[in-house]
Design a protein around this motif. Structure first.
Motif, PDB file in Angstrom:
ATOM      1  N   UNK A  63       0.828  -1.205   0.000  1.00 23.70           N
ATOM      2  CA  UNK A  63       0.000   0.000   0.000  1.00 23.70           C
ATOM      3  C   UNK A  63       0.864   1.257   0.000  1.00 23.70           C
ATOM      4  N   UNK A  64       0.456   2.236  -0.815  1.00 23.83           N
ATOM      5  CA  UNK A  64       1.139   3.528  -0.813  1.00 23.83           C
ATOM      6  C   UNK A  64       1.065   4.126   0.588  1.00 23.83           C
ATOM      7  N   UNK A  65       2.175   4.622   1.070  1.00 22.83           N
ATOM      8  CA  UNK A  65       2.216   5.221   2.395  1.00 22.83           C
ATOM      9  C   UNK A  65       2.536   4.229   3.504  1.00 22.83           C
ATOM     10  N   UNK A  66       2.526   2.941   3.195  1.00 25.45           N
ATOM     11  CA  UNK A  66       2.852   1.931   4.212  1.00 25.45           C
ATOM     12  C   UNK A  66       4.358   1.960   4.501  1.00 25.45           C
ATOM     13  N   UNK A  67       4.734   1.307   5.576  1.00 26.56           N
ATOM     14  CA  UNK A  67       6.154   1.249   5.952  1.00 26.56           C
ATOM     15  C   UNK A  67       6.984   0.589   4.857  1.00 26.56           C
ATOM     16  N   UNK A  68       6.459  -0.477   4.238  1.00 29.71           N
ATOM     17  CA  UNK A  68       7.178  -1.152   3.144  1.00 29.71           C
ATOM     18  C   UNK A  68       7.361  -0.219   1.958  1.00 29.71           C
ATOM     19  N   UNK A  69       6.286   0.496   1.619  1.00 23.01           N
ATOM     20  CA  UNK A  69       6.329   1.428   0.497  1.00 23.01           C
ATOM     21  C   UNK A  69       7.374   2.520   0.755  1.00 23.01           C
ATOM     22  N   UNK A  70       7.352   3.078   1.953  1.00 33.69           N
ATOM     23  CA  UNK A  70       8.300   4.140   2.308  1.00 33.69           C
ATOM     24  C   UNK A  70       9.744   3.621   2.334  1.00 33.69           C
ATOM     25  N   UNK A  71       9.935   2.377   2.755  1.00 34.03           N
ATOM     26  CA  UNK A  71      11.273   1.773   2.737  1.00 34.03           C
ATOM     27  C   UNK A  71      11.785   1.646   1.307  1.00 34.03           C
ATOM     28  N   UNK A  72      10.920   1.199   0.417  1.00 35.38           N
ATOM     29  CA  UNK A  72      11.313   1.086  -0.996  1.00 35.38           C
ATOM     30  C   UNK A  72      11.663   2.462  -1.546  1.00 35.38           C
ATOM     31  N   UNK A  73      10.838   3.456  -1.223  1.00 37.55           N
ATOM     32  CA  UNK A  73      11.099   4.827  -1.689  1.00 37.55           C
ATOM     33  C   UNK A  73      12.449   5.329  -1.160  1.00 37.55           C
ATOM     34  N   UNK A  74      12.697   5.079   0.116  1.00 30.75           N
ATOM     35  CA  UNK A  74      13.965   5.486   0.728  1.00 30.75           C
ATOM     36  C   UNK A  74      15.150   4.799   0.035  1.00 30.75           C
ATOM     37  N   UNK A  75      15.035   3.505  -0.216  1.00 30.47           N
ATOM     38  CA  UNK A  75      16.119   2.757  -0.872  1.00 30.47           C
ATOM     39  C   UNK A  75      16.371   3.262  -2.294  1.00 30.47           C
ATOM     40  N   UNK A  76      15.311   3.629  -2.983  1.00 27.99           N
ATOM     41  CA  UNK A  76      15.465   4.171  -4.344  1.00 27.99           C
ATOM     42  C   UNK A  76      16.210   5.500  -4.303  1.00 27.99           C
ATOM     43  N   UNK A  77      15.849   6.359  -3.366  1.00 30.28           N
ATOM     44  CA  UNK A  77      16.535   7.655  -3.248  1.00 30.28           C
ATOM     45  C   UNK A  77      18.007   7.471  -2.906  1.00 30.28           C
ATOM     46  N   UNK A  78      18.302   6.554  -2.001  1.00 30.87           N
ATOM     47  CA  UNK A  78      19.696   6.338  -1.598  1.00 30.87           C
ATOM     48  C   UNK A  78      20.484   5.645  -2.702  1.00 30.87           C
ATOM     49  N   UNK A  79      19.836   4.758  -3.444  1.00 33.29           N
ATOM     50  CA  UNK A  79      20.491   4.113  -4.586  1.00 33.29           C
ATOM     51  C   UNK A  79      20.828   5.159  -5.647  1.00 33.29           C
ATOM     52  N   UNK A  80      19.943   6.119  -5.829  1.00 31.48           N
ATOM     53  CA  UNK A  80      20.203   7.203  -6.786  1.00 31.48           C
ATOM     54  C   UNK A  80      21.446   7.989  -6.375  1.00 31.48           C
ATOM     55  N   UNK A  81      21.550   8.301  -5.087  1.00 33.42           N
ATOM     56  CA  UNK A  81      22.748   8.988  -4.582  1.00 33.42           C
ATOM     57  C   UNK A  81      23.996   8.185  -4.946  1.00 33.42           C
ATOM     58  N   UNK A  82      23.969   6.923  -4.599  1.00 27.48           N
ATOM     59  CA  UNK A  82      25.122   6.049  -4.822  1.00 27.48           C
ATOM     60  C   UNK A  82      25.489   6.013  -6.312  1.00 27.48           C
ATOM     61  N   UNK A  83      24.498   5.820  -7.174  1.00 29.24           N
ATOM     62  CA  UNK A  83      24.764   5.682  -8.611  1.00 29.24           C
ATOM     63  C   UNK A  83      25.236   6.988  -9.248  1.00 29.24           C
ATOM     64  N   UNK A  84      24.674   8.120  -8.808  1.00 31.26           N
ATOM     65  CA  UNK A  84      25.132   9.417  -9.333  1.00 31.26           C
ATOM     66  C   UNK A  84      26.633   9.591  -9.071  1.00 31.26           C
ATOM     67  N   UNK A  85      27.011   9.298  -7.859  1.00 33.75           N
ATOM     68  CA  UNK A  85      28.410   9.503  -7.482  1.00 33.75           C
ATOM     69  C   UNK A  85      29.313   8.382  -7.981  1.00 33.75           C
ATOM     70  N   UNK A  86      28.750   7.233  -8.244  1.00 36.62           N
ATOM     71  CA  UNK A  86      29.515   6.172  -8.890  1.00 36.62           C
ATOM     72  C   UNK A  86      29.910   6.639 -10.296  1.00 36.62           C
ATOM     73  N   UNK A  87      28.943   7.213 -11.000  1.00 35.99           N
ATOM     74  CA  UNK A  87      29.221   7.750 -12.336  1.00 35.99           C
ATOM     75  C   UNK A  87      30.245   8.879 -12.262  1.00 35.99           C
ATOM     76  N   UNK A  88      30.116   9.746 -11.266  1.00 38.74           N
ATOM     77  CA  UNK A  88      31.048  10.860 -11.127  1.00 38.74           C
ATOM     78  C   UNK A  88      32.467  10.367 -10.816  1.00 38.74           C
ATOM     79  N   UNK A  89      32.578   9.431  -9.884  1.00 39.81           N
ATOM     80  CA  UNK A  89      33.898   8.884  -9.554  1.00 39.81           C
ATOM     81  C   UNK A  89      34.564   8.268 -10.774  1.00 39.81           C
ATOM     82  N   UNK A  90      33.788   7.519 -11.537  1.00 38.32           N
ATOM     83  CA  UNK A  90      34.309   6.906 -12.760  1.00 38.32           C
ATOM     84  C   UNK A  90      34.749   7.992 -13.755  1.00 38.32           C
ATOM     85  N   UNK A  91      33.948   9.030 -13.889  1.00 36.50           N
ATOM     86  CA  UNK A  91      34.244  10.102 -14.845  1.00 36.50           C
ATOM     87  C   UNK A  91      35.496  10.892 -14.474  1.00 36.50           C
TER      88      UNK A  91
END
Length: 173
Positions: A63-91
């Motif tokens: 369900x949207x707004x549930x703890x599971x949903x919010x955890x997935x959203x949080x993981x996506x945001x943090x994965x984005x951070x990691x991947x952005x800077x992974x690309x930058x480090x490589x560059x």
């Protein structure tokens, strides 16, 4: 005239080697400049798609707004951070490899430090964006992403070096 052409080509090669890193920094800056609601909406769209996939694979409703949903959203945001800077480090490996050529440890360390420094400035930048905040944990995550990217950059550098050596050997034979 030949010497000037060679020097001009070297300067152009040097300038172009910075292009990927500069483009990635601009992209990161633009993401960080989004106000909180716009930023959440952007990652929220990805979250909906990921939840849809998870639901269809597992037959579990999230369900949207549930703890599971919010955890997935949080993981996506943090994965984005990691991947952005992974690309930058490589560059960053490419331009620093052009500067320091054979000093691989220097290329490695400076690439990581530059990306980590940019992560710090990015979090400071977010302090001035409505609804956003600077987060020291994000700097750590970004720096880890950059480290992974620098490692990938080194792997690419090694492969390219091996290909150049193979090409030179083939020319001699």
């Amino acid at each position: 005239m030949k010497m000037n052409e060679n020097k001009s080509q070297q300067i152009l090669k040097y300038i172009l080697s910075w292009l990927p890193a500069v483009v990635i920094m601009i992209i990161i800056f633009c993401f960080s400049a989004k106000v909180a609601n716009d930023s959440a909406a952007a990652s929220g769209g990805i979250t909906k798609k990921v939840v849809f996939i998870i639901e269809h694979i597992t037959n579990i409703t999230i369900e949207a707004g549930s703890a599971k949903y919010e955890l997935i959203h949080h993981l996506i945001r943090k994965t984005a951070h990691f991947l952005e800077y992974m690309a930058l480090g490589c560059a960053f490996v490419l331009p620093y490899a052009n500067i320091f050529r054979t000093k691989k440890a220097k290329v490695f360390i400076i690439s990581e430090i530059t990306a980590a420094f940019y992560a710090c400035t990015d979090e400071i930048h977010q302090l001035f964006v409505p609804g956003r905040s600077g987060n020291l944990k994000d700097v750590g995550l970004d720096s880890l992403g950059a480290l992974a990217g620098v490692c990938v950059g080194f792997l690419i550098w090694k492969i390219i070096s091996l290909l150049h050596k193979t090409t030179k050997i083939e020319r001699i034979e």
